[in-house]
Design a protein around this motif. Structure first.
Motif, PDB file in Angstrom:
ATOM      1  N   LYS A  42       0.829  -1.199   0.000  1.00  0.00           N
ATOM      2  CA  LYS A  42       0.000   0.000   0.000  1.00  0.00           C
ATOM      3  C   LYS A  42       0.867   1.253   0.000  1.00  0.00           C
ATOM      4  O   LYS A  42       2.029   1.224   0.422  1.00  0.00           O
ATOM      5  N   ALA A  43       0.266   2.349  -0.475  1.00  0.00           N
ATOM      6  CA  ALA A  43       1.005   3.600  -0.597  1.00  0.00           C
ATOM      7  C   ALA A  43       0.016   4.748  -0.748  1.00  0.00           C
ATOM      8  O   ALA A  43      -1.190   4.536  -0.945  1.00  0.00           O
ATOM      9  N   VAL A  44       0.533   5.971  -0.677  1.00  0.00           N
ATOM     10  CA  VAL A  44      -0.283   7.163  -0.911  1.00  0.00           C
ATOM     11  C   VAL A  44       0.395   8.026  -1.963  1.00  0.00           C
ATOM     12  O   VAL A  44       1.586   7.880  -2.247  1.00  0.00           O
ATOM     13  N   ASN A  45      -0.368   8.920  -2.549  1.00  0.00           N
ATOM     14  CA  ASN A  45       0.178   9.819  -3.560  1.00  0.00           C
ATOM     15  C   ASN A  45       1.072  10.888  -2.930  1.00  0.00           C
ATOM     16  O   ASN A  45       1.068  11.083  -1.711  1.00  0.00           O
ATOM     17  N   LEU A  60       3.336   0.798  -6.949  1.00  0.00           N
ATOM     18  CA  LEU A  60       4.170  -0.060  -7.789  1.00  0.00           C
ATOM     19  C   LEU A  60       5.611  -0.052  -7.284  1.00  0.00           C
ATOM     20  O   LEU A  60       6.278  -1.093  -7.255  1.00  0.00           O
ATOM     21  N   GLY A  61       6.092   1.116  -6.886  1.00  0.00           N
ATOM     22  CA  GLY A  61       7.446   1.207  -6.355  1.00  0.00           C
ATOM     23  C   GLY A  61       7.607   0.480  -5.036  1.00  0.00           C
ATOM     24  O   GLY A  61       8.618  -0.188  -4.796  1.00  0.00           O
ATOM     25  N   VAL A  62       6.607   0.601  -4.168  1.00  0.00           N
ATOM     26  CA  VAL A  62       6.641  -0.103  -2.884  1.00  0.00           C
ATOM     27  C   VAL A  62       6.675  -1.610  -3.109  1.00  0.00           C
ATOM     28  O   VAL A  62       7.437  -2.346  -2.465  1.00  0.00           O
ATOM     29  N   GLY A  67      10.295  -6.739  -3.542  1.00  0.00           N
ATOM     30  CA  GLY A  67      10.682  -7.887  -4.349  1.00  0.00           C
ATOM     31  C   GLY A  67       9.592  -8.450  -5.226  1.00  0.00           C
ATOM     32  O   GLY A  67       9.787  -9.490  -5.872  1.00  0.00           O
ATOM     33  N   ALA A  68       8.438  -7.804  -5.279  1.00  0.00           N
ATOM     34  CA  ALA A  68       7.346  -8.286  -6.124  1.00  0.00           C
ATOM     35  C   ALA A  68       7.678  -8.018  -7.586  1.00  0.00           C
ATOM     36  O   ALA A  68       8.124  -6.926  -7.943  1.00  0.00           O
ATOM     37  N   THR A  69       7.454  -9.004  -8.422  1.00  0.00           N
ATOM     38  CA  THR A  69       7.734  -8.851  -9.847  1.00  0.00           C
ATOM     39  C   THR A  69       6.471  -8.798 -10.690  1.00  0.00           C
ATOM     40  O   THR A  69       6.417  -8.075 -11.681  1.00  0.00           O
TER      41      THR A  69
END
Length: 226
Positions: A42-45, A60-62, A67-69
């Motif tokens: 999870k993340a925020v803008n 996507l960066g998190v 290690g997620a591909t």
């Protein structure tokens, strides 16, 4: 299509995170994404007048940092009770280029809906250097048959697949099972060419499929450990 249990989990995480926002105008949207191992990131803008990244791109960066591909599902929600929101055009292009088989949660009249990213960005520009690894989804009941090599082909409607490396994901599997393999060949077929009983079952899976639908017979194989 309606979200499955795992997809609803992604929506719930995004909406819950969004409820914590609102005090800081630089962070107004939350996003969550699930990878093929069932992990939710999870993340925020980060709003800025020069084009700070949307929550989906930060997510996507998190995920990549963890290690997620390959990613399966993504959802975003707005602060101050706005609820589920669809991605902007830039995010749609990035998602299509980097995760062409991801499902995106969007708001519907009767609740959340899951849309393939290609449906949200038709007739799009294609980024030629994008990753080529693809995802093909199966119902979890086919896991053993695919793993053993008993099942090596599948009929698909209104889906896009390509010959080459692929990851086979089994939706609803309690352990988020997935197998590496490849799509070896793709043939065109029609409902009239199929066994009537099989065709009837296919109609149950694709209720909107017309009688004259063009279908794909996708042949595949699982990568065996050496």
């Amino acid at each position: 299509m309606q979200p499955l249990e795992a997809e609803q989990q992604v929506i719930d995480v995004a909406e819950e995170l969004a409820t914590t926002l609102g005090e800081n105008p630089n962070h107004t949207v939350a996003a969550a994404v699930m990878d093929i191992d069932g992990r939710v990131h999870k993340a925020v803008n980060v709003y800025h007048f020069n084009g700070g990244p949307c929550a989906e791109l930060v997510a996507l960066g998190v995920a990549a940092t963890a290690g997620a591909t390959q990613l399966l599902t993504i959802a975003a929600a707005g602060d101050r009770g706005r609820g589920l929101i669809p991605p902007c055009g830039r995010c749609r292009q990035v998602l299509l280029d980097q995760h062409p088989d991801i499902l995106v949660a969007v708001p519907g009249e009767e609740g959340p809906l899951m849309r393939p990213i290609r449906k949200l960005l038709p007739d799009t520009y294609f980024f030629p250097d994008a990753p080529t690894g693809r995802v093909m989804r199966f119902n979890r009941r086919y896991y053993e048959a695919v793993l053993s090599g008993q099942k090596t082909s599948t009929i698909r409607w209104d889906e896009t697949h390509h010959v080459g490396a692929a990851t086979f994901v089994f939706e609803g599997h309690p352990e988020f099972a997935h197998l590496d393999g490849s799509i070896t060949a793709i043939e065109s077929t029609t409902l009239s060419e199929l066994d009537p009983e099989y065709a009837a079952g296919l109609r149950g899976h694709y209720p909107a499929m017309p009688a004259d639908a063009e279908l794909l017979r996708v042949h595949f194989q699982v990568q065996r450990a050496e």
